[in-house]
Design an enzyme around this catalytic site. Sequence first.
Site, PDB file in Angstrom:
ATOM      1  N   HIS A 112       0.901  -1.128   0.117  1.00  0.00           N
ATOM      2  CA  HIS A 112      -0.014   0.145   0.008  1.00  0.00           C
ATOM      3  C   HIS A 112       0.856   1.415  -0.057  1.00  0.00           C
ATOM      4  CE1 HIS A 112      -2.539  -3.124   1.594  1.00  0.00           C
ATOM      5  NE2 HIS A 112      -3.394  -2.611   1.312  1.00  0.00           N
ATOM      6  N   HIS A 349      -4.118   3.358  -3.311  1.00  0.00           N
ATOM      7  CA  HIS A 349      -4.240   2.579  -2.048  1.00  0.00           C
ATOM      8  C   HIS A 349      -3.384   1.449  -1.683  1.00  0.00           C
ATOM      9  CE1 HIS A 349      -6.211   1.689   1.738  1.00  0.00           C
ATOM     10  NE2 HIS A 349      -6.376   0.404   1.155  1.00  0.00           N
ATOM     11  N   GLU A 497     -17.802  -3.783  24.304  1.00  0.00           N
ATOM     12  CA  GLU A 497     -16.641  -5.027  24.490  1.00  0.00           C
ATOM     13  C   GLU A 497     -15.567  -5.051  23.461  1.00  0.00           C
ATOM     14  OE1 GLU A 497     -19.906  -4.979  23.513  1.00  0.00           O
ATOM     15  OE2 GLU A 497     -20.867  -5.875  25.378  1.00  0.00           O
ATOM     16  N   HIS A 560     -28.515 -15.002  24.686  1.00  0.00           N
ATOM     17  CA  HIS A 560     -27.464 -14.721  25.792  1.00  0.00           C
ATOM     18  C   HIS A 560     -26.610 -15.913  26.062  1.00  0.00           C
ATOM     19  CE1 HIS A 560     -29.267 -10.859  25.831  1.00  0.00           C
ATOM     20  NE2 HIS A 560     -28.448 -10.457  27.174  1.00  0.00           N
TER      21      HIS A 560
END
Lengths: 750, 750
Positions: A112, A349, A497, A560
């Site tokens: 890149h 890129h 999280e 859950h």
Amino acid sequence: MASTSSLTLSQALLARAISHHHASNPSSSDRVVSLPTHTIPTFSGLKSSHSKSSTGVHHRRRRVSDYSLQVRASVAQTPIVDKTTDISLVEKSVNTIRFLAIDAVEKANSGHPGLPMGCAPMGHILYDEVMRYNPKNPYWFNRDRFVLSAGHGCMLQYALLHLAGYDSVKEEDLKSFRQWGSRTPGHPENFETPGCEVTTGPLGQGIANAVGLALAEKHLAARFNKPDNEIVDHYTYVILGDGCQMEGISNEACSLAGHWGLGKLIAFYDDNHISIDGDTDIAFTESVDKRFEGLGWHIIWVKNGNTGYDDIRAAIEEAKTVKDKPTLIKVTTTIGYGSPNKANSYSVHGSALGAKEVDATRKNLGWPYEPFHVPEEVKKHWSRHVPDGAALESEWNAKFAEYEKKYKEEAAELKSIIYGELPAGWDKALPTYAPDSPADATRNLSQQCLNALAKVLPGLLGGSADLASSNMTLLKMFGDFQKNTPEERNVRFGVREHGMGAICNGIALHSPGLIPYCATFFVFTDYMRAAIRISALCEARVIYVMTHDSIGLGEDGPTHQPIEHLASFRAMPNILMLRPADGNETAGAYKVAVLNKKRPSILALSRQKLPQLPGTSVEGVEKGGYTISDNSSGNKPDVILIGTGSELEIAAKAAEELRKEGKAVRVVSLVSWELFDEQSDAYKESVLPAAVSARVSIEAGSTFGWEKIIGSKGKAIGIDRFGASAPAGRIYKEFGLTAEAVIAAAKELS
Amino acid sequence: MASTSSLTLSQALLARAISHHHASNPSSSDRVVSLPTHTIPTFSGLKSSHSKSSTGVHHRRRRVSDYSLQVRASVAQTPIVDKTTDISLVEKSVNTIRFLAIDAVEKANSGHPGLPMGCAPMGHILYDEVMRYNPKNPYWFNRDRFVLSAGHGCMLQYALLHLAGYDSVKEEDLKSFRQWGSRTPGHPENFETPGCEVTTGPLGQGIANAVGLALAEKHLAARFNKPDNEIVDHYTYVILGDGCQMEGISNEACSLAGHWGLGKLIAFYDDNHISIDGDTDIAFTESVDKRFEGLGWHIIWVKNGNTGYDDIRAAIEEAKTVKDKPTLIKVTTTIGYGSPNKANSYSVHGSALGAKEVDATRKNLGWPYEPFHVPEEVKKHWSRHVPDGAALESEWNAKFAEYEKKYKEEAAELKSIIYGELPAGWDKALPTYAPDSPADATRNLSQQCLNALAKVLPGLLGGSADLASSNMTLLKMFGDFQKNTPEERNVRFGVREHGMGAICNGIALHSPGLIPYCATFFVFTDYMRAAIRISALCEARVIYVMTHDSIGLGEDGPTHQPIEHLASFRAMPNILMLRPADGNETAGAYKVAVLNKKRPSILALSRQKLPQLPGTSVEGVEKGGYTISDNSSGNKPDVILIGTGSELEIAAKAAEELRKEGKAVRVVSLVSWELFDEQSDAYKESVLPAAVSARVSIEAGSTFGWEKIIGSKGKAIGIDRFGASAPAGRIYKEFGLTAEAVIAAAKELS
């Protein structure tokens, strides 16, 4: 004398670089290794330009007088900077960086080039003018940290490390970019290239790692700095791109960085308007400035990142004066700057420019040199970083020696965090349990272990993603790590999280003795899996405290209830998946987690109460699988019952019944498949003898993978569907996770 | 006649509710099922209050005259609303909702009363005054969609569905909240409770699903609406809490919602300042308003969400007038409103109040009734929703009949999207390949399939997380779905994998005939795993196009190379993990993915070129595993070589060599373990005869789980470490993934 001992301190850290990537021997990096003399920094004395100004801002290599601060300066108003480096040399250095990247990508025909070409100016200013580091000891404790969150642009960092004199990136390393066995892989990897702090590439991880690094600095500074001796004092710099900005994880981490007021975190947002699919207009039109303002950051916009060196310098100065907020410096750049036909387009890129365009770019930027050539004056200019870096470290070592004289206790604690050496007998602090100890959920037993360890492990800190009272992760002797109480050790991550996991990676990689733990429900590892995988890859000792580990959580239902999660982590390399069954096994799991310095551990813990089982032990857990009870002889039971975690109790009950009927039954706890795999064949045969094919396993999760343990003739009792919302006992019964089912299967097989 | 045919249309959808949760028969929901007459809505004629006002805003049950709009109204200035419902009745209704939630949680001794108590006012206004739905046909196509993103507060939605007259939530269902077999599980689940649009609970998923629902509406409206007949026209409402706001996924999805200008998405942010760990001050102090402003949303703040009914009403009216932006209505509420001792504290978030506090709350709110009692006047007031809902649907049916008369072709296409019926012979459009067709990467073959399918499947739309040109997912005949071109089908998700997955879940659940696909590198399923799991759980037919599926991607290195991912999805319930080896298998994978209406599929596709192999077939893929070549007889080969995807070629090469040496060798493609598992024992025996234990597998991924296929005597060739950065061929060689290794293993075993 004092300075010698301090030197040893940093040398020891350098030893980490030498250790093997996938080393699993937990004690191998405990020892202090003396280094060959040539790596010991020369003591060249202090230069006054390294001293701290009265404003508390560090200046280096240039003096700033009467610099006028603008709160939202977008372009510096002729900043009065007396630069020792003239502009043409800066430009030559910046173009050197550009062409090292261009040439390496071209030679590899892979990589890149766009980002390094656009970010070379900020890269140059950071590594040549701003950052404090020692190239010959990439692990010097008090170094400024740099993270390339847009990791695909790694040739930028490799070029900078090369110019700065790091041994990890020699010319031949640049020439073997992205090749087998090289130290210059396709994305920055801390375990391959000393000088890279973390492992990036998956977007958004790096900025979150940087938040962790900055948290660690703020925490340690608050704990150890004294009015007369600020022994912990460095910045964390990061470059992130549009891609990082779009990822949710970066918003999570940056929201926390704002909340915590991480003033020494300075992030450069490479605002180049191009991502892989083209102009960011097609998918990314939000106002990043406003969002970061909302997140509580200080924002500066550098409108010309391609050649606006003074603006970049001014922005950094300004950022350093803002001490209660992290700063985002939005630097508008042109991706592939200098390429006449490909700049400002997605084509630059992620692909090599191609020989023709490389030539055109050489012409365009007036670069007459051969590939990989570093002009002599650039080489000479950068050569000072080796002695200067050594001086910086020596200065710090002297400072530490003074600190040690005056603050003996604190120095010892800080040293243990810097070295990562565990205090002798630390594991004796772990609680022990007898079969008549009260039944309890392993999440509660985990809290007992965490609180016991916090007393003996000065580097233990962590918390939960808004489930502290469910995960049972609060350290009772400490308060909350907050903006104004950063010396505390309970970290409140909020419902974030993914950010939590990546922040813990940053904490773990800040110092070998920092041991971050983090927690949520086991099922929500799905939210943070990309960060957990990077823990495993980058060898970060993060302890994942994952409670509510099965249908045993009951009423919350299938959203859950983890099912496939144990299997999914058992398949992941370099991570320990531990599922303890009771108190002794929970203590054992923590012992293993702390000892494994180069791999993360996941502890799957129950919501529901479990009895203390006869036969469980810390030593057993260390072997991964072991016999907890057996009435057979000659290593030839009629049947082997194998369980993990909350189902080991069921296996033990079934065994009791079967023994009453005269069967010879062995019960095996398989608390960690990875550790069991690592045992000798003889040991494994002693637990699971090949001749005994009558094997029944029980685990409240997917049976996927259990054939390896039970063989083609065994029977795996588990759950190969989603869970259900009901009281836990009922679900166990309905799903057939019962002693009766184990007994029936055992009878069928034996 | 016309209206009858339209009624059948919506009835057919109702039939979805009846179908079995884990039904895997892909054709079972294809047929139009006639319904028992009692479910057919009565045709009660149109009421003028349902008509559209000149401003284009829908009014229902109340007239708005000269409503003065405030751009950022925080409190409505005495909105002139002629309400037919007096305030005491509204309060009684709101308290009914509160106590149904309190009582159900109390009876279950499990659940989350706090949110329903705080959000009851907005819930009441939405379901009683604002939303257009038909309780007796929860699947009526043009209904307003409601998503409770804060899914733990599901008793709010159950109470509302109950009051509104949905058959899915009767009194006995409220009384069996969170019990085995009930229709009122611990979090909203669309597959259990008609009336719940999606499955929420894992935070942030719901708001992202809602973005998908709103995208689907905008897309279909743009494609099918005519100046004289706006046949697609509904709102999407969502309630999200602090937890959802903290999750990165919600920022990703909301950034896209702003970018796309989803004006008919109206989100209520329950701003109650409490999350599980206590006051949000400990972890969440950002300015949500500013962030959403940055994301391009319209923001309204209702300061008193507890009793400010008119403010809530005014906010919704205002939101509807803003047509080019989604609206966030920040509603400041008190969690557990009404509970004298627990309101505004985390203790009311996730536990039953306890008998004493329930009594105190009854006294405090003046609620003399028994548990689960709905006062007669409340019942009477809500009873109109059944006839009114039927009228709404009838009105729409009549409208559709007119549409059908005038726009035959469009009507047929829209119908196929509403029904989800696949056009006869659609699969004939899939390309076929011969062994001499050119070698190609399966990602390219995938693009051929996608483009072929787009011509015959009107509901196919999707895109990539900024990797369209790498994932090869562009539909060449269509443009980009953008704010001003919403009729197009290429969706540009930006680098937002998690949001992408959850948005696709919303699209899939909007209409049975919408088939969303989404793409990124296979390793980045880690970023979106929580959304993928919900696809599987909520039975959303999302096609995950996951390219760069192994170390075969080469230089990008271990951060980009999946290892454990195949195993991790094979362990997940109700999802198809497909790894095609060439053109025919890729076509087969798409056929299977489209036919499986109640489970998502993941296609793992190669970056690198692969040959078209003799013996592969669509039919083979449909069986999951099949023999592609064999020179044995009597179903007793000397050895069976098993491969998937890019390694099937290696297995085939090894077989050729072994056959030259006189061995009887079978080569098996195990493209989908789940489908193979579902075949008859006889079929499985015909492919993998029990008597042949000499089995060698080869797959560029973790060997975890392969014992099931190869047995204890077989040999699995795979990768049980992280990858490396180097050209792909070199890594294959270094990692031992070669024909030579297969041959050696085969010889050792046979």
